[in-house]
Motif scaffolding. Structure first.
Motif, mmCIF file in Angstrom:
data_model
loop_
_atom_site.group_PDB
_atom_site.id
_atom_site.type_symbol
_atom_site.label_atom_id
_atom_site.label_comp_id
_atom_site.label_asym_id
_atom_site.label_seq_id
_atom_site.Cartn_x
_atom_site.Cartn_y
_atom_site.Cartn_z
ATOM 1 N N VAL A 1 0.956 -1.201 0.115
ATOM 2 C CA VAL A 1 0.097 0.071 0.032
ATOM 3 C C VAL A 1 0.794 1.176 0.067
ATOM 4 O O VAL A 1 0.685 2.160 -0.778
ATOM 5 N N SER A 2 1.979 1.279 0.851
ATOM 6 C CA SER A 2 2.855 2.201 0.755
ATOM 7 C C SER A 2 3.253 2.766 -0.625
ATOM 8 O O SER A 2 3.385 3.923 -1.009
ATOM 9 N N VAL A 3 3.946 1.586 -1.332
ATOM 10 C CA VAL A 3 4.702 1.842 -2.495
ATOM 11 C C VAL A 3 3.412 2.444 -3.597
ATOM 12 O O VAL A 3 3.810 3.458 -4.214
ATOM 13 N N ALA A 4 2.302 1.716 -3.578
ATOM 14 C CA ALA A 4 1.342 2.087 -4.507
ATOM 15 C C ALA A 4 0.827 3.845 -4.232
ATOM 16 O O ALA A 4 0.604 4.442 -5.053
ATOM 17 N N GLU A 5 0.389 4.052 -2.865
ATOM 18 C CA GLU A 5 0.076 5.181 -2.513
ATOM 19 C C GLU A 5 1.027 6.388 -2.849
ATOM 20 O O GLU A 5 0.545 7.462 -3.181
ATOM 21 N N SER A 6 2.279 6.080 -2.598
ATOM 22 C CA SER A 6 3.396 7.276 -3.045
ATOM 23 C C SER A 6 3.342 7.449 -4.514
ATOM 24 O O SER A 6 3.409 8.609 -4.943
ATOM 25 N N ALA A 7 3.338 6.267 -5.200
ATOM 26 C CA ALA A 7 3.362 6.485 -6.646
ATOM 27 C C ALA A 7 2.167 7.450 -7.189
ATOM 28 O O ALA A 7 2.126 8.034 -8.122
ATOM 29 N N LEU A 8 0.768 6.776 -6.527
ATOM 30 C CA LEU A 8 -0.438 7.422 -6.849
ATOM 31 C C LEU A 8 -0.134 8.971 -6.672
ATOM 32 O O LEU A 8 -0.984 9.891 -7.407
ATOM 33 N N ARG A 9 0.273 9.383 -5.295
ATOM 34 C CA ARG A 9 0.097 10.924 -5.011
ATOM 35 C C ARG A 9 1.000 11.568 -5.881
ATOM 36 O O ARG A 9 0.972 12.788 -5.947
ATOM 37 N N SER A 10 2.215 11.006 -6.376
ATOM 38 C CA SER A 10 3.216 11.657 -7.182
ATOM 39 C C SER A 10 2.558 12.043 -8.538
ATOM 40 O O SER A 10 3.135 12.747 -9.232
#
Length: 271
Positions: free
Chosen positions: A131-140
């Protein structure tokens, strides 16, 4: 650019085929190969080369999943103990193989695309990390949620879909992702990035009664920040909203302590 500088720009290690395609001659390559090591035929490595790139080239793969997250600046608490490679084979126990590649790799470096990196992470890593990896990618803004969902429609992607469903883009750091998942796992009503009149925005408001803040390294970095934080804390207390603060290390290493302390405050404020 001279050949040495070009190889350095590739992390200090490259296939001779890559160098030829870049316009360097076989004579150029033979000359530099005399001064630097060739770990296997077809690869030239400079001293101090990127060990992850070397590993990927030696195994004819691309870094991906948790092994490519830092390269892309994505949130991940710890690197996997074994490297993760996108490759067509999985004959080695030295790495974790991901056989599906949907997007072109990252330029000339042995790194999978950010899209494949996130897709692999969603289906492979433990939920907080995924979730951390995906959330940071989406937020960027570098990847799109609809694209991820479209790629995860198959029956074998159930685990990845479940992890993606836990992403809500409220976190501003990796520890906040883990804290949010921890609180939600308790069945509590969790409002992330809640705005409280007179207090401002807080990381979490639990059951509408307890504030939890996750303090990063920049916390209290200035005197003005310290004074403002004391004001916020006092205002919240006067409004009947006690505040608990935790550094990332407690979120990662002692989540049970956080749960018990939040639960205690919820019990004290229930009346």
């Amino acid at each position: 650019m001279d050949l040495h500088a070009y190889i350095t720009s590739l992390g200090g290690v490259a296939r001779t085929r890559t160098l030829i395609e870049a316009g360097y001659t076989k004579r150029d390559i033979a000359a530099i190969a005399l001064d630097f090591r060739k770990p296997i035929r077809g690869i030239i490595a400079l001293p101090g080369c990127n060990p992850d790139f070397m590993f990927a080239l030696l195994h004819n793969g691309l870094l991906t999943c948790g092994s490519a997250a830092e390269f892309y600046g994505l949130w991940i608490r710890t690197r996997p103990a074994r490297r993760h490679l996108a490759c067509a084979h999985s004959r080695s126990a030295a790495f974790v193989a991901h056989r599906t590649r949907r997007f072109p790799p990252h330029g000339l470096l042995p790194v999978a695309s950010i899209e494949d990196t996130v897709l692999h992470a969603l289906g492979c890593l433990e939920v907080p990390q995924a979730v951390s990896v995906a959330e940071s990618a989406l937020r960027s803004g570098r990847i799109d949620a609809d694209m991820l969902r479209a790629c995860l429609r198959g029956s074998r992607s159930a685990r990845a879909r479940e992890a993606l469903a836990r992403v809500d883009l409220t976190a501003e750091s990796q520890p906040e992702v883990e804290a949010r998942l921890l609180f939600q796992a308790q069945g509590w009503a969790v409002e992330a990035q809640a705005r409280i009149p007179g207090v401002g925005r807080v990381d979490f408001l639990i059951e509408g009664r307890v504030i939890v803040e996750i303090d990063g390294h920049a916390y209290h970095s200035t005197r003005e920040r310290f004074i403002e934080d004391r004001r916020r804390h006092n205002t919240a207390t006067l409004r009947g909203l006690p505040t608990l603060r935790y550094p990332p290390e407690v979120v990662w290493n002692d989540p049970g302590r956080i749960v018990s302390e939040v639960q205690a405050l919820l019990g004290m404020t229930a009346a």
